[in-house]
Design a protein around this motif. Structure first.
Motif, PDB file in Angstrom:
ATOM      1  N   LYS A 156     -33.642  25.096  72.219  1.00 37.58           N
ATOM      2  CA  LYS A 156     -33.025  23.967  71.531  1.00 37.58           C
ATOM      3  C   LYS A 156     -31.590  24.325  71.150  1.00 37.58           C
ATOM      4  O   LYS A 156     -31.214  25.501  71.119  1.00 37.58           O
ATOM      5  N   VAL A 157     -30.807  23.318  70.824  1.00 33.27           N
ATOM      6  CA  VAL A 157     -29.402  23.551  70.477  1.00 33.27           C
ATOM      7  C   VAL A 157     -29.296  24.448  69.250  1.00 33.27           C
ATOM      8  O   VAL A 157     -28.499  25.397  69.216  1.00 33.27           O
ATOM      9  N   THR A 187     -28.988  25.643  60.779  1.00 36.43           N
ATOM     10  CA  THR A 187     -30.163  26.419  61.158  1.00 36.43           C
ATOM     11  C   THR A 187     -29.986  27.853  60.711  1.00 36.43           C
ATOM     12  O   THR A 187     -28.881  28.286  60.369  1.00 36.43           O
ATOM     13  N   CYS A 210     -25.618  19.775  61.432  1.00 36.00           N
ATOM     14  CA  CYS A 210     -26.916  20.411  61.267  1.00 36.00           C
ATOM     15  C   CYS A 210     -26.758  21.853  60.813  1.00 36.00           C
ATOM     16  O   CYS A 210     -25.718  22.481  61.035  1.00 36.00           O
ATOM     17  N   CYS A 263     -31.508  16.502  63.961  1.00 30.50           N
ATOM     18  CA  CYS A 263     -31.360  17.893  63.521  1.00 30.50           C
ATOM     19  C   CYS A 263     -32.706  18.609  63.567  1.00 30.50           C
ATOM     20  O   CYS A 263     -32.796  19.755  64.039  1.00 30.50           O
ATOM     21  N   TYR A 306     -23.456  17.788  65.855  1.00 24.31           N
ATOM     22  CA  TYR A 306     -24.363  17.323  66.920  1.00 24.31           C
ATOM     23  C   TYR A 306     -24.279  15.813  67.090  1.00 24.31           C
ATOM     24  O   TYR A 306     -24.214  15.063  66.116  1.00 24.31           O
ATOM     25  N   GLN A 338     -35.183  17.916  65.482  1.00 20.91           N
ATOM     26  CA  GLN A 338     -35.526  18.107  66.887  1.00 20.91           C
ATOM     27  C   GLN A 338     -34.820  19.321  67.480  1.00 20.91           C
ATOM     28  O   GLN A 338     -35.312  19.910  68.453  1.00 20.91           O
ATOM     29  N   GLN A 339     -33.696  19.710  66.917  1.00 22.18           N
ATOM     30  CA  GLN A 339     -32.939  20.857  67.415  1.00 22.18           C
ATOM     31  C   GLN A 339     -33.153  22.107  66.561  1.00 22.18           C
ATOM     32  O   GLN A 339     -32.317  22.998  66.524  1.00 22.18           O
ATOM     33  N   ASP A 340     -34.304  22.172  65.873  1.00 14.79           N
ATOM     34  CA  ASP A 340     -34.677  23.333  65.061  1.00 14.79           C
ATOM     35  C   ASP A 340     -33.676  23.551  63.933  1.00 14.79           C
ATOM     36  O   ASP A 340     -33.201  24.660  63.699  1.00 14.79           O
ATOM     37  N   GLU A 346     -32.813  22.114  75.745  1.00 10.63           N
ATOM     38  CA  GLU A 346     -33.956  21.202  75.662  1.00 10.63           C
ATOM     39  C   GLU A 346     -33.546  19.737  75.546  1.00 10.63           C
ATOM     40  O   GLU A 346     -34.244  18.844  76.025  1.00 10.63           O
ATOM     41  N   ASP A 347     -32.387  19.445  74.933  1.00 11.12           N
ATOM     42  CA  ASP A 347     -31.958  18.058  74.758  1.00 11.12           C
ATOM     43  C   ASP A 347     -31.251  17.496  75.984  1.00 11.12           C
ATOM     44  O   ASP A 347     -30.800  16.350  75.967  1.00 11.12           O
TER      45      ASP A 347
END
Length: 386
Positions: free
Chosen positions: A293-294, A259, A257, A186, A168, A188-190, A315-316
Motif C-alpha cells: 500500500k502507499v 502512518t 495521511c 487513508c 494522497y 485503505q493505504q494503511d 495496491e491502489d
C-alpha cells in the motif's frame, strides 16, 4: 486535598529514543534509556511537587508505552480502595472515549483497548497506564482523572507516534474527497488522517505540497517550504497554509495521511520482465506477500530507509518509487517517494513493490513487561516528499 501531578511533562523514569530509526526498529541493550534526575519539593500545604524536564510521550505502532500520571492525597491515611482512577481519550469535538477505570482492585478496560491496557502499579500514588501493541488510532490526547469521594482532579497527556505524513489523492484526481472519504482512503493505504501537529512537524522537516488536504480535525491545510506564485504567492512566508474548518460532507479536497512503523517489510520484487497490474498482484502472491500500500511504501522509505530507483505498482494502482539518496537519474535533487500517477492497469508495464508481514508479528503483538517511556525525542532528518 487531592493533587494530581501529571507526568506528560513530569516523568520520573523515561526511555529516550531517537525518531530516526535504523532498518531494524528493535532496541538493543545500549539503546535503553537513562534515569532522569528528579527534584522532590514540599510546599506550605504539604503537597508533594515532582519536577523534571518537560517532554513528550512518544512511541511507534506496535510498541508499548506508559501514559504517566501520579497523584498525592491528604490525609495520607485515605483508604486506597476508595480512590478511583479513570482514563479517557479526548476525541473530535471534545467528546470522550472511555479507556480504563479502576476502583481499588476492580478494573475495567473498554472497547478497542481491551487486552492492551493495564495499570503500571509502580507504587503509591501511581495512576499511570501502559498501552501495549499501540495502533495508529491510539494517537491523541488522554485525560487522567483521580477521584477520592467528593474530590477529584485531572491532567492530560498527548500520545505521539513516530511516523511519516504523506499527501494522497485517488485515481479520480485531485480535490475529489470529502472529509469522510478522505478518512477512508487513508485507512485503505494503511494510514490515518494526519493531525495539524503531525503536518506542521512534516513541514519543519521539509514537506512541500501545493494542494490542500483534509486533516483529522476537519480542517484543510497544506505545507509550503518554498513559496511560489502558483502556491499562494511567492512573496508570502513559508508555512502551513490553513483554510480553516470546512464542511465535511459537501467540500472536497485531497488528504494528508499519517502512518507509522511497519510490522513487516516492503521490497521491490526482482523479475526478468515488467508486468501489468493484475500480473503484479499474482507475482507478489506467488512470493508469499501482497502488493504494498502507499502508506507502507512511505513508512519503508522513512523508517526502513528503502531506496530504489525503479518504478513499481502499488495496491491502489499508482506507480511510485522511494528515494533516500537523491541522484540525477532518479527524479530530482530531493529525497522522497516519487509518484508517476495512475497508468492504465491493463496495458502499462512496470515492476512491483510487495509487502510481507513479519513471521513473528503475532508474538510482537503480545504485551511486553517493560514498556517504553520517551521524553524529549530527537527530530528526524529533514526530508522533502515528492
Amino acid at each position: 486535598m487531592l493533587c494530581v501531578q501529571f507526568l506528560g511533562l513530569v516523568t520520573v523514569t523515561s526511555m529516550v529514543r531517537a525518531l530516526a530509526l535504523p532498518v531494524s526498529s528493535h532496541l538493543t541493550e545500549t539503546d535503553k534509556g537513562r534515569r532522569k534526575v528528579v527534584h522532590v519539593l514540599e510546599d506550605e500545604s504539604g503537597a508533594v511537587i515532582v519536577q523534571t524536564a518537560p517532554g513528550k510521550v512518544v512511541t511507534h505502532r506496535g510498541g508499548s508505552i506508559t501514559l504517566p500520571c501520579r497523584y498525592h492525597h491528604e490525609p495520607e491515611s485515605t483508604d486506597p480502595a476508595r480512590i478511583r482512577i479513570k482514563w479517557t481519550k479526548v476525541t473530535d469535538a471534545l467528546q470522550f472515549e472511555d479507556v480504563f477505570v479502576a476502583l481499588g482492585r476492580q478494573q475495567r478496560v473498554f472497547g478497542v483497548y481491551r487486552g492492551r491496557v493495564a495499570l503500571e502499579e509502580a507504587g503509591p500514588g501511581d495512576a499511570s497506564i501502559i498501552i501495549h501493541n499501540v495502533t495508529l488510532q491510539d494517537y491523541g490526547r488522554y485525560e487522567c482523572e483521580v477521584t477520592n469521594d467528593m474530590e477529584d482532579d485531572t491532567g492530560f497527556v498527548n500520545l505521539d507516534l513516530e511516523g511519516v505524513v504523506f499527501p494522497y489523492h485517488p485515481r479520480l484526481g485531485r480535490y475529489k474527497l470529502n472529509y469522510h472519504e478522505a478518512q477512508e482512503v487513508c485507512q485503505q493505504q494503511d494510514a490515518i488522517l494526519a493531525s495539524h501537529g503531525q503536518l506542521h512537524k512534516a513541514w519543519l522537516e521539509g514537506l512541500d505540497w501545493c494542494n490542500a488536504g483534509w486533516l483529522e480535525d476537519g480542517s484543510v491545510q497544506y505545507p509550503i517550504a518554498h513559496p511560489r506564485d502558483q502556491c499562494g504567492r511567492k512573496d508570502t512566508p513559508a508555512g502551513v497554509r490553513n483554510y480553516g474548518y470546512r464542511h465535511k460532507q459537501d467540500e472536497r479536497y485531497d488528504a494528508f495521511c499519517f502512518t507509522s512503523n511497519l510490522n513487516g517489510q516492503v521490497y521491490f520484487l526482482k523479475r526478468f520482465k515488467k508486468v501489468n497490474y493484475a500480473e503484479a498482484m499474482k507475482a507478489c502472491l506467488r512470493d508469499g506477500s501482497v502488493v504494498a500500500k502507499v502508506g507502507q511504501l512511505y513508512a519503508a522509505w522513512k523508517i526502513q530507509l528503502l531506496d530504489r530507483c525503479e518504478a513499481g505498482w502499488l495496491e491502489d494502482g499508482s506507480i511510485r518509487y522511494p528515494i533516500v539518496n537523491p541522484r540525477a537519474r532518479c527524479g530530482g535533487p530531493e529525497p522522497g517517494v516519487r509518484n508517476l500517477g495512475f497508468p492504465d492497469k491493463k496495458f502499462r508495464l512496470y515492476g512491483v513493490y510487495c509487502f510481507r508481514k513479519n513471521k513473528e508479528s503475532t508474538d510482537a503483538q503480545r504485551p511486553t513487561r517493560r514498556p517504553e517511556k520517551v521524553v524529549n525525542p530527537k527530530a528526524t532528518n529533514g526530508t522533502r516528499s515528492v
